[in-house]
Design a protein around this motif. Structure first.
Motif, PDB file in Angstrom:
ATOM      1  N   HIS A 159      -8.952  82.816 -55.130  1.00 38.37           N
ATOM      2  CA  HIS A 159      -7.589  82.267 -55.159  1.00 38.37           C
ATOM      3  C   HIS A 159      -6.692  83.012 -56.143  1.00 38.37           C
ATOM      4  CE1 HIS A 159      -7.698  78.453 -52.687  1.00 38.37           C
ATOM      5  NE2 HIS A 159      -8.913  78.944 -52.572  1.00 38.37           N
ATOM      6  N   MET A 160      -6.787  84.337 -56.132  1.00 42.77           N
ATOM      7  CA  MET A 160      -5.869  85.142 -56.926  1.00 42.77           C
ATOM      8  C   MET A 160      -4.451  84.869 -56.447  1.00 42.77           C
ATOM      9  SD  MET A 160      -5.882  89.317 -57.165  1.00 42.77           S
ATOM     10  CE  MET A 160      -4.748  90.204 -58.226  1.00 42.77           C
ATOM     11  N   GLU A 161      -3.506  84.795 -57.350  1.00 41.79           N
ATOM     12  CA  GLU A 161      -2.125  84.498 -56.979  1.00 41.79           C
ATOM     13  C   GLU A 161      -1.628  85.506 -55.936  1.00 41.79           C
ATOM     14  OE1 GLU A 161       2.270  84.044 -59.119  1.00 41.79           O
ATOM     15  OE2 GLU A 161       0.455  84.354 -60.312  1.00 41.79           O
ATOM     16  N   ARG A 162      -1.065  84.997 -54.834  1.00 45.41           N
ATOM     17  CA  ARG A 162      -0.710  85.876 -53.722  1.00 45.41           C
ATOM     18  C   ARG A 162       0.312  86.934 -54.117  1.00 45.41           C
ATOM     19  NH1 ARG A 162      -1.189  85.952 -48.169  1.00 45.41           N
ATOM     20  NH2 ARG A 162      -2.233  83.921 -48.130  1.00 45.41           N
ATOM     21  N   SER A 163       1.314  86.561 -54.907  1.00 43.55           N
ATOM     22  CA  SER A 163       2.336  87.539 -55.297  1.00 43.55           C
ATOM     23  C   SER A 163       1.725  88.665 -56.125  1.00 43.55           C
ATOM     24  CB  SER A 163       3.456  86.850 -56.082  1.00 43.55           C
ATOM     25  OG  SER A 163       2.950  86.240 -57.264  1.00 43.55           O
ATOM     26  N   ARG A 164       0.795  88.307 -57.011  1.00 47.21           N
ATOM     27  CA  ARG A 164       0.124  89.322 -57.838  1.00 47.21           C
ATOM     28  C   ARG A 164      -0.756  90.210 -56.960  1.00 47.21           C
ATOM     29  NH1 ARG A 164      -4.637  89.115 -61.438  1.00 47.21           N
ATOM     30  NH2 ARG A 164      -4.369  90.714 -63.050  1.00 47.21           N
ATOM     31  N   PHE A 165      -1.481  89.592 -56.049  1.00 45.90           N
ATOM     32  CA  PHE A 165      -2.324  90.361 -55.136  1.00 45.90           C
ATOM     33  C   PHE A 165      -1.480  91.323 -54.308  1.00 45.90           C
ATOM     34  CE2 PHE A 165      -3.834  90.952 -50.806  1.00 45.90           C
ATOM     35  CZ  PHE A 165      -5.048  91.578 -51.039  1.00 45.90           C
ATOM     36  N   THR A 166      -0.357  90.842 -53.800  1.00 44.76           N
ATOM     37  CA  THR A 166       0.505  91.670 -52.958  1.00 44.76           C
ATOM     38  C   THR A 166       1.018  92.885 -53.710  1.00 44.76           C
ATOM     39  OG1 THR A 166       1.187  89.737 -51.658  1.00 44.76           O
ATOM     40  CG2 THR A 166       2.591  91.692 -51.530  1.00 44.76           C
ATOM     41  N   ALA A 167       1.367  92.703 -54.985  1.00 44.64           N
ATOM     42  CA  ALA A 167       1.856  93.828 -55.785  1.00 44.64           C
ATOM     43  C   ALA A 167       0.781  94.895 -55.923  1.00 44.64           C
ATOM     44  CB  ALA A 167       2.297  93.338 -57.156  1.00 44.64           C
ATOM     45  N   PHE A 168      -0.456  94.485 -56.244  1.00 47.39           N
ATOM     46  CA  PHE A 168      -1.559  95.445 -56.346  1.00 47.39           C
ATOM     47  C   PHE A 168      -1.893  96.048 -54.977  1.00 47.39           C
ATOM     48  CE2 PHE A 168      -2.562  93.060 -60.298  1.00 47.39           C
ATOM     49  CZ  PHE A 168      -2.637  94.146 -61.171  1.00 47.39           C
ATOM     50  N   ASN A 169      -1.795  95.232 -53.950  1.00 51.21           N
ATOM     51  CA  ASN A 169      -2.079  95.681 -52.594  1.00 51.21           C
ATOM     52  C   ASN A 169      -1.143  96.818 -52.189  1.00 51.21           C
ATOM     53  OD1 ASN A 169      -2.722  95.935 -49.866  1.00 51.21           O
ATOM     54  ND2 ASN A 169      -1.660  94.062 -49.285  1.00 51.21           N
ATOM     55  N   VAL A 170       0.153  96.593 -52.340  1.00 51.97           N
ATOM     56  CA  VAL A 170       1.148  97.600 -51.946  1.00 51.97           C
ATOM     57  C   VAL A 170       1.007  98.860 -52.796  1.00 51.97           C
ATOM     58  CG1 VAL A 170       3.610  98.121 -51.813  1.00 51.97           C
ATOM     59  CG2 VAL A 170       2.759  95.882 -51.066  1.00 51.97           C
ATOM     60  N   GLY A 171       0.875  98.674 -54.121  1.00 57.64           N
ATOM     61  CA  GLY A 171       0.729  99.827 -55.007  1.00 57.64           C
ATOM     62  C   GLY A 171      -0.505 100.644 -54.692  1.00 57.64           C
ATOM     63  N   GLY A 172      -1.623  99.966 -54.457  1.00 60.59           N
ATOM     64  CA  GLY A 172      -2.863 100.659 -54.125  1.00 60.59           C
ATOM     65  C   GLY A 172      -2.777 101.386 -52.803  1.00 60.59           C
ATOM     66  N   ALA A 173      -2.131 100.770 -51.816  1.00 62.35           N
ATOM     67  CA  ALA A 173      -1.992 101.397 -50.498  1.00 62.35           C
ATOM     68  C   ALA A 173      -1.184 102.682 -50.576  1.00 62.35           C
ATOM     69  CB  ALA A 173      -1.343 100.412 -49.519  1.00 62.35           C
ATOM     70  N   VAL A 174      -0.101 102.652 -51.352  1.00 61.58           N
ATOM     71  CA  VAL A 174       0.745 103.845 -51.493  1.00 61.58           C
ATOM     72  C   VAL A 174      -0.035 104.985 -52.142  1.00 61.58           C
ATOM     73  CG1 VAL A 174       2.772 104.794 -52.658  1.00 61.58           C
ATOM     74  CG2 VAL A 174       2.906 102.549 -51.566  1.00 61.58           C
ATOM     75  N   VAL A 175      -0.723 104.680 -53.246  1.00 66.53           N
ATOM     76  CA  VAL A 175      -1.492 105.721 -53.942  1.00 66.53           C
ATOM     77  C   VAL A 175      -2.598 106.270 -53.043  1.00 66.53           C
ATOM     78  CG1 VAL A 175      -3.006 106.192 -55.910  1.00 66.53           C
ATOM     79  CG2 VAL A 175      -0.989 104.747 -56.198  1.00 66.53           C
ATOM     80  N   TRP A 176      -3.292 105.391 -52.344  1.00 64.22           N
ATOM     81  CA  TRP A 176      -4.415 105.781 -51.481  1.00 64.22           C
ATOM     82  C   TRP A 176      -3.955 106.635 -50.309  1.00 64.22           C
ATOM     83  CZ3 TRP A 176      -6.469 102.976 -46.817  1.00 64.22           C
ATOM     84  CH2 TRP A 176      -7.720 103.467 -46.423  1.00 64.22           C
ATOM     85  N   VAL A 177      -3.027 106.103 -49.538  1.00 67.37           N
ATOM     86  CA  VAL A 177      -2.581 106.790 -48.317  1.00 67.37           C
ATOM     87  C   VAL A 177      -1.882 108.111 -48.642  1.00 67.37           C
ATOM     88  CG1 VAL A 177      -1.006 106.687 -46.343  1.00 67.37           C
ATOM     89  CG2 VAL A 177      -2.433 104.705 -46.911  1.00 67.37           C
ATOM     90  N   VAL A 178      -0.888 108.044 -49.513  1.00 68.13           N
ATOM     91  CA  VAL A 178      -0.111 109.248 -49.822  1.00 68.13           C
ATOM     92  C   VAL A 178      -0.958 110.271 -50.568  1.00 68.13           C
ATOM     93  CG1 VAL A 178       1.894 110.148 -51.042  1.00 68.13           C
ATOM     94  CG2 VAL A 178       2.055 107.968 -49.830  1.00 68.13           C
ATOM     95  N   GLY A 179      -1.773 109.794 -51.518  1.00 66.65           N
ATOM     96  CA  GLY A 179      -2.577 110.719 -52.317  1.00 66.65           C
ATOM     97  C   GLY A 179      -3.569 111.516 -51.491  1.00 66.65           C
ATOM     98  N   ILE A 180      -4.390 110.832 -50.684  1.00 68.79           N
ATOM     99  CA  ILE A 180      -5.433 111.528 -49.937  1.00 68.79           C
ATOM    100  C   ILE A 180      -4.861 112.309 -48.762  1.00 68.79           C
ATOM    101  CG2 ILE A 180      -7.540 111.238 -48.583  1.00 68.79           C
ATOM    102  CD1 ILE A 180      -8.300 108.949 -50.345  1.00 68.79           C
ATOM    103  N   SER A 181      -3.884 111.743 -48.063  1.00 71.28           N
ATOM    104  CA  SER A 181      -3.299 112.472 -46.932  1.00 71.28           C
ATOM    105  C   SER A 181      -2.540 113.711 -47.411  1.00 71.28           C
ATOM    106  CB  SER A 181      -2.372 111.563 -46.116  1.00 71.28           C
ATOM    107  OG  SER A 181      -1.264 111.130 -46.895  1.00 71.28           O
ATOM    108  N   ALA A 182      -1.912 113.622 -48.582  1.00 72.39           N
ATOM    109  CA  ALA A 182      -1.213 114.785 -49.145  1.00 72.39           C
ATOM    110  C   ALA A 182      -2.206 115.886 -49.496  1.00 72.39           C
ATOM    111  CB  ALA A 182      -0.410 114.385 -50.377  1.00 72.39           C
ATOM    112  N   ALA A 183      -3.377 115.491 -50.009  1.00 75.28           N
ATOM    113  CA  ALA A 183      -4.420 116.483 -50.299  1.00 75.28           C
ATOM    114  C   ALA A 183      -4.835 117.200 -49.023  1.00 75.28           C
ATOM    115  CB  ALA A 183      -5.622 115.800 -50.952  1.00 75.28           C
TER     116      ALA A 183
END
Length: 216
Positions: free
Chosen positions: A148-172
């Protein structure tokens, strides 16, 4: 067995399979990318689908002019974010009953316990770090939901992690994927993308387990 053999071959030779799909079906490849990433990140029983290697190959194919890099990144970002949100919601709905589950064909209790130990040690940042770790990235948002992690907090980490993951590896993949040395050693690189993050995750879970025993 044939399905398992095909899946293993698809993961290890994803460059050839994805390129063949692009040449045969064109823009439908973006729907395939969305499906793979969404299912891997959003369905607890599908942690074995390719993630890091898929992003790298998408970048490489985009660098070779076979795909639209910006469109691919948008599709992958949406799939990654929605997948984690779906997984989080499933965990939140199921709740603590999940801890009573045993190993089955569809649920690997050991992998779940590793994700839980990693989450307990690193807190919310796990949502970001888990993006780069096979299996763990499937279970981390699920555990966040169960806890039951707070949804707003989870969403912030979710979006930030997705950007770093997708852009970082695909850019490589975009900048380095078409170098001759990379092409010659692509299978080794794919194995590295699978095994190295997994070993790091196991080591983190092991250390967390030792600390918990020491405190007890």
């Amino acid at each position: 067995m044939e399905a398992i053999s095909f899946l293993i071959d698809f993961i290890l030779h994803i460059d050839k399979h994805l390129e063949a799909f692009v040449l045969a079906y064109g823009p439908w490849v973006y729907a395939l990318l969305f499906l793979i990433v969404f299912v891997e990140t959003g369905v607890v029983v599908m942690p074995f689908l390719p993630g890091d290697s898929l992003l790298f190959i998408v970048g490489a194919l985009s660098g070779a002019g076979l795909m639209d890099y910006k469109l691919a990144c948008v599709v992958l970002l949406v799939a990654a974010i929605l997948g984690d949100q779906c997984n989080y919601s499933i965990g939140r709905f199921i709740g603590p009953k999940v801890f009573q589950w045993e190993d089955s064909r569809w649920f690997n209790r050991r992998a779940f316990d590793q994700a839980h130990a990693f989450y307990e040690r690193y807190g919310g940042i796990t949502i970001v770090l888990a993006r780069f770790m096979p299996f763990i990235r499937t279970f981390a948002p699920f555990v966040a939901g169960v806890a039951h992690m707070e949804r707003s907090r989870f969403t912030a980490f979710n979006v930030g992690g997705a950007v770093v993951w997708v852009v970082g590896i695909s850019a490589a993949g975009y900048f380095f994927g078409n170098m001759q040395w990379v092409k010659d050693n692509l299978e080794k690189i794919i194995w590295g993308l699978i095994l190295v993050p997994g070993l790091i995750a196991i080591f983190g879970a092991w250390r967390a387990g030792r600390k918990e025993k020491a405190q007890a």
